[in-house]
Design a protein around this motif. Structure first.
Motif, PDB file in Angstrom:
ATOM      1  N   VAL A 278      -5.239  -1.561   3.484  1.00  0.00           N
ATOM      2  CA  VAL A 278      -5.321   0.122   3.253  1.00  0.00           C
ATOM      3  C   VAL A 278      -5.804   0.704   1.998  1.00  0.00           C
ATOM      4  CG1 VAL A 278      -3.053   1.182   1.696  1.00  0.00           C
ATOM      5  CG2 VAL A 278      -3.091   0.027   3.904  1.00  0.00           C
ATOM      6  N   ILE A 279      -5.916  -0.523   1.434  1.00  0.00           N
ATOM      7  CA  ILE A 279      -6.671  -0.349  -0.525  1.00  0.00           C
ATOM      8  C   ILE A 279      -8.213   0.031   0.067  1.00  0.00           C
ATOM      9  CG2 ILE A 279      -7.440  -1.044  -2.236  1.00  0.00           C
ATOM     10  CD1 ILE A 279      -4.481  -0.506  -2.502  1.00  0.00           C
ATOM     11  N   ALA A 280      -8.127  -0.218   1.304  1.00  0.00           N
ATOM     12  CA  ALA A 280      -9.949   0.092   1.652  1.00  0.00           C
ATOM     13  C   ALA A 280     -10.130   1.409   2.060  1.00  0.00           C
ATOM     14  CB  ALA A 280     -10.382  -0.987   2.633  1.00  0.00           C
ATOM     15  N   GLY A 281      -8.909   1.849   3.728  1.00  0.00           N
ATOM     16  CA  GLY A 281      -8.980   2.507   3.920  1.00  0.00           C
ATOM     17  C   GLY A 281      -8.921   3.811   3.084  1.00  0.00           C
ATOM     18  N   VAL A 282      -7.832   3.535   1.630  1.00  0.00           N
ATOM     19  CA  VAL A 282      -7.477   4.826   0.780  1.00  0.00           C
ATOM     20  C   VAL A 282      -8.830   5.213   0.212  1.00  0.00           C
ATOM     21  CG1 VAL A 282      -6.748   5.152  -1.234  1.00  0.00           C
ATOM     22  CG2 VAL A 282      -5.256   4.615   0.470  1.00  0.00           C
ATOM     23  N   ARG A 283     -10.253   4.048  -0.669  1.00  0.00           N
ATOM     24  CA  ARG A 283     -10.918   4.304  -0.559  1.00  0.00           C
ATOM     25  C   ARG A 283     -11.774   4.816  -0.281  1.00  0.00           C
ATOM     26  NH1 ARG A 283     -11.416  -1.542  -3.626  1.00  0.00           N
ATOM     27  NH2 ARG A 283     -10.170  -1.027  -5.249  1.00  0.00           N
ATOM     28  N   ALA A 284     -12.111   4.355   1.139  1.00  0.00           N
ATOM     29  CA  ALA A 284     -12.782   5.256   2.200  1.00  0.00           C
ATOM     30  C   ALA A 284     -12.227   6.927   2.084  1.00  0.00           C
ATOM     31  CB  ALA A 284     -12.790   4.633   3.518  1.00  0.00           C
ATOM     32  N   ALA A 285     -11.219   7.023   2.508  1.00  0.00           N
ATOM     33  CA  ALA A 285     -10.446   8.160   3.011  1.00  0.00           C
ATOM     34  C   ALA A 285     -11.473   9.357   1.656  1.00  0.00           C
ATOM     35  CB  ALA A 285      -9.078   8.454   2.981  1.00  0.00           C
TER      36      ALA A 285
ATOM     37  N   LEU B 261      -6.455   9.919   4.419  1.00  0.00           N
ATOM     38  CA  LEU B 261      -6.283  10.161   3.255  1.00  0.00           C
ATOM     39  C   LEU B 261      -4.284   9.935   2.731  1.00  0.00           C
ATOM     40  CD1 LEU B 261      -5.997   8.493   0.029  1.00  0.00           C
ATOM     41  CD2 LEU B 261      -7.147  11.334  -0.532  1.00  0.00           C
ATOM     42  N   ALA B 262      -3.718  10.775   3.122  1.00  0.00           N
ATOM     43  CA  ALA B 262      -2.221  11.415   3.592  1.00  0.00           C
ATOM     44  C   ALA B 262      -1.389  10.254   4.018  1.00  0.00           C
ATOM     45  CB  ALA B 262      -2.170  12.363   3.985  1.00  0.00           C
ATOM     46  N   ARG B 263      -2.200   9.496   5.422  1.00  0.00           N
ATOM     47  CA  ARG B 263      -1.416   9.057   6.328  1.00  0.00           C
ATOM     48  C   ARG B 263      -1.793   7.442   6.205  1.00  0.00           C
ATOM     49  NH1 ARG B 263      -3.962   8.823  12.336  1.00  0.00           N
ATOM     50  NH2 ARG B 263      -1.453   8.907  12.444  1.00  0.00           N
ATOM     51  N   LEU B 264      -2.775   7.520   5.035  1.00  0.00           N
ATOM     52  CA  LEU B 264      -3.156   5.488   4.346  1.00  0.00           C
ATOM     53  C   LEU B 264      -2.114   5.543   2.981  1.00  0.00           C
ATOM     54  CD1 LEU B 264      -6.526   5.329   5.227  1.00  0.00           C
ATOM     55  CD2 LEU B 264      -5.146   3.842   5.556  1.00  0.00           C
ATOM     56  N   LEU B 265      -1.804   6.644   2.283  1.00  0.00           N
ATOM     57  CA  LEU B 265      -0.903   6.496   1.221  1.00  0.00           C
ATOM     58  C   LEU B 265       0.714   6.316   1.982  1.00  0.00           C
ATOM     59  CD1 LEU B 265      -2.283   9.532  -0.811  1.00  0.00           C
ATOM     60  CD2 LEU B 265      -2.424   6.680  -1.516  1.00  0.00           C
ATOM     61  N   GLN B 266       0.942   7.363   3.020  1.00  0.00           N
ATOM     62  CA  GLN B 266       2.693   7.066   3.742  1.00  0.00           C
ATOM     63  C   GLN B 266       2.721   5.370   3.991  1.00  0.00           C
ATOM     64  OE1 GLN B 266       3.272   8.915   7.294  1.00  0.00           O
ATOM     65  NE2 GLN B 266       4.632  10.063   6.693  1.00  0.00           N
ATOM     66  N   LEU B 267       1.492   5.036   4.973  1.00  0.00           N
ATOM     67  CA  LEU B 267       1.768   3.349   5.211  1.00  0.00           C
ATOM     68  C   LEU B 267       1.407   2.645   4.177  1.00  0.00           C
ATOM     69  CD1 LEU B 267       1.885   1.765   7.605  1.00  0.00           C
ATOM     70  CD2 LEU B 267      -1.084   1.964   7.341  1.00  0.00           C
ATOM     71  N   ALA B 268       0.791   3.167   2.694  1.00  0.00           N
ATOM     72  CA  ALA B 268       2.082   2.474   1.918  1.00  0.00           C
ATOM     73  C   ALA B 268       2.445   2.262   1.098  1.00  0.00           C
ATOM     74  CB  ALA B 268       0.410   2.727   0.726  1.00  0.00           C
ATOM     75  N   VAL B 269       3.535   3.088   1.104  1.00  0.00           N
ATOM     76  CA  VAL B 269       5.238   3.547   1.264  1.00  0.00           C
ATOM     77  C   VAL B 269       5.886   2.642   1.866  1.00  0.00           C
ATOM     78  CG1 VAL B 269       7.092   4.972   0.484  1.00  0.00           C
ATOM     79  CG2 VAL B 269       4.366   5.363  -0.224  1.00  0.00           C
ATOM     80  N   GLU B 270       5.719   3.036   2.845  1.00  0.00           N
ATOM     81  CA  GLU B 270       5.875   2.232   4.123  1.00  0.00           C
ATOM     82  C   GLU B 270       5.952   0.686   4.087  1.00  0.00           C
ATOM     83  OE1 GLU B 270       5.136   3.746   7.366  1.00  0.00           O
ATOM     84  OE2 GLU B 270       5.797   5.767   7.145  1.00  0.00           O
ATOM     85  N   ILE B 271       5.250  -0.409   3.543  1.00  0.00           N
ATOM     86  CA  ILE B 271       4.644  -0.965   3.848  1.00  0.00           C
ATOM     87  C   ILE B 271       4.625  -1.891   2.102  1.00  0.00           C
ATOM     88  CG2 ILE B 271       3.277  -1.554   5.203  1.00  0.00           C
ATOM     89  CD1 ILE B 271       1.307  -1.473   3.984  1.00  0.00           C
ATOM     90  N   GLY B 272       5.284  -1.195   1.325  1.00  0.00           N
ATOM     91  CA  GLY B 272       5.862  -1.061  -0.287  1.00  0.00           C
ATOM     92  C   GLY B 272       4.086  -2.058  -1.146  1.00  0.00           C
ATOM     93  N   CYS B 273       3.582  -0.973  -1.134  1.00  0.00           N
ATOM     94  CA  CYS B 273       1.883  -1.188  -1.810  1.00  0.00           C
ATOM     95  C   CYS B 273       2.076   0.499  -2.268  1.00  0.00           C
ATOM     96  CB  CYS B 273       1.195  -1.803  -1.509  1.00  0.00           C
ATOM     97  SG  CYS B 273      -0.122  -0.822  -0.051  1.00  0.00           S
ATOM     98  N   GLU B 274       2.731   0.825  -2.591  1.00  0.00           N
ATOM     99  CA  GLU B 274       2.751   2.425  -3.136  1.00  0.00           C
ATOM    100  C   GLU B 274       2.534   2.133  -4.763  1.00  0.00           C
ATOM    101  OE1 GLU B 274       7.681   1.663  -3.202  1.00  0.00           O
ATOM    102  OE2 GLU B 274       5.589   0.956  -2.663  1.00  0.00           O
ATOM    103  N   SER B 275       2.437   1.075  -5.580  1.00  0.00           N
ATOM    104  CA  SER B 275       2.541   1.250  -7.259  1.00  0.00           C
ATOM    105  C   SER B 275       1.369   0.432  -6.918  1.00  0.00           C
ATOM    106  CB  SER B 275       3.588  -0.183  -7.946  1.00  0.00           C
ATOM    107  OG  SER B 275       3.725  -1.441  -6.918  1.00  0.00           O
ATOM    108  N   ASP B 276       0.840  -0.200  -5.915  1.00  0.00           N
ATOM    109  CA  ASP B 276      -0.898  -0.915  -6.329  1.00  0.00           C
ATOM    110  C   ASP B 276      -2.015  -0.008  -7.353  1.00  0.00           C
ATOM    111  OD1 ASP B 276      -3.150  -1.495  -6.334  1.00  0.00           O
ATOM    112  OD2 ASP B 276      -3.031  -3.249  -4.451  1.00  0.00           O
TER     113      ASP B 276
END
Length: 259
Positions: free
Chosen positions: A201-208, A217-232
């Motif tokens: 996810v982190i790598a994908g956000v950087r690419a986006a 980017l929006a889909r990856l950030l939403q996924l970050a929330v869903e898998i619990g890494c939104e505070s990274d």
């Protein structure tokens, strides 16, 4: 310059030039994240194509429109456009265009969770593009096939499908890095490989962010929330969920319909 060119083509009544410029402006607006403008430009392109009797390019433009509508989860509007475009392009022997329309029909079926039909259609798109010598298009279709497989409860197969197709692709496919990251991370999370999913996810956000691909980017950030890494902090935002919602709203995506 494209806007000025379009005005000049309109003044002299050059429909070919009007269609070309409107399509160009639509593509520019798409990657700039202005999807309402995109749809307006594509509509002007389609009208110019029909006025000159060019039903093939009109169908291809409708396929482009269908792509945007599927992204926005406006599925009932997208379906007739994509089905008609696929039919016309098949009859016209425009095989790349036909598989493009069918790929987005497959995505539409995934969004409706009609997974068996979606898988069949997307596998056909992968195979046909590969046979035509369009490896990048085959790879793009494989990413959508992988998303279908994840939803069908086959995450390991999803990862394998994309990796296998990437290995056979010599074209520049960096444009799809963020989209692939979304699918791979979703598959990893579904396989209880949470740590790996977070890194993808982190790598994908950087690419986006690097390519200004706001939908990915929006889909990856939403996924970050869903898998619990939104505070990274590597996500580059203090509130991943809020940024995802803002981007979806900006793009006209029906948030309640997103998967």
């Amino acid at each position: 310059h494209a806007t000025i060119a379009l005005q000049l083509f309109e003044e002299v009544g050059d429909l070919v030039g009007q269609a070309h410029m409107a399509n160009h402006l639509g593509g520019h607006a798409y990657f700039a994240g202005h999807w309402d403008e995109t749809l307006s430009w594509y509509a002007r392109c389609e009208q110019a194509c029909r006025r000159m009797g060019n039903v093939t390019d009109a169908a291809l433009t409708n396929a482009n429109t269908g792509e945007v509508l599927v992204n926005q989860r406006r599925l009932d509007e997208a379906e007739p456009l994509l089905r008609d475009a696929a039919r016309i392009l098949r009859v016209s022997h425009h095989l790349w265009g036909a598989t493009f329309a069918e790929m987005h029909l497959g995505r539409l079926l995934v969004a409706r969770q009609e997974l068996a039909r979606a898988e069949q259609m997307l596998r056909s798109c992968v195979s046909e593009n590969a046979a035509m010598g369009s490896p990048a298009s085959a790879y793009e279709a494989a990413i959508h096939l992988a998303e279908c497989l994840v939803m069908a409860g086959r995450p390991l197969e999803a990862i394998s499908v994309v990796a296998e197709r990437a290995a056979k692709t010599t074209d520049d496919i960096a444009l799809f890095d963020a989209a692939r990251a979304f699918v791979d991370a979703t598959a990893l999370a579904a396989s209880d490989r949470q740590v790996e999913a977070v890194e993808v996810v982190i790598a994908g956000v950087r690419a986006a962010r690097g390519q200004e691909l706001e939908y990915d980017l929006a889909r990856l950030l939403q996924l970050a929330v869903e898998i619990g890494c939104e505070s990274d902090e590597r996500l580059g935002t203090d509130d991943a969920g809020a940024e995802a919602s803002r981007l979806f709203n900006q793009l006209g995506v029906l948030i309640d319909a997103t998967a």
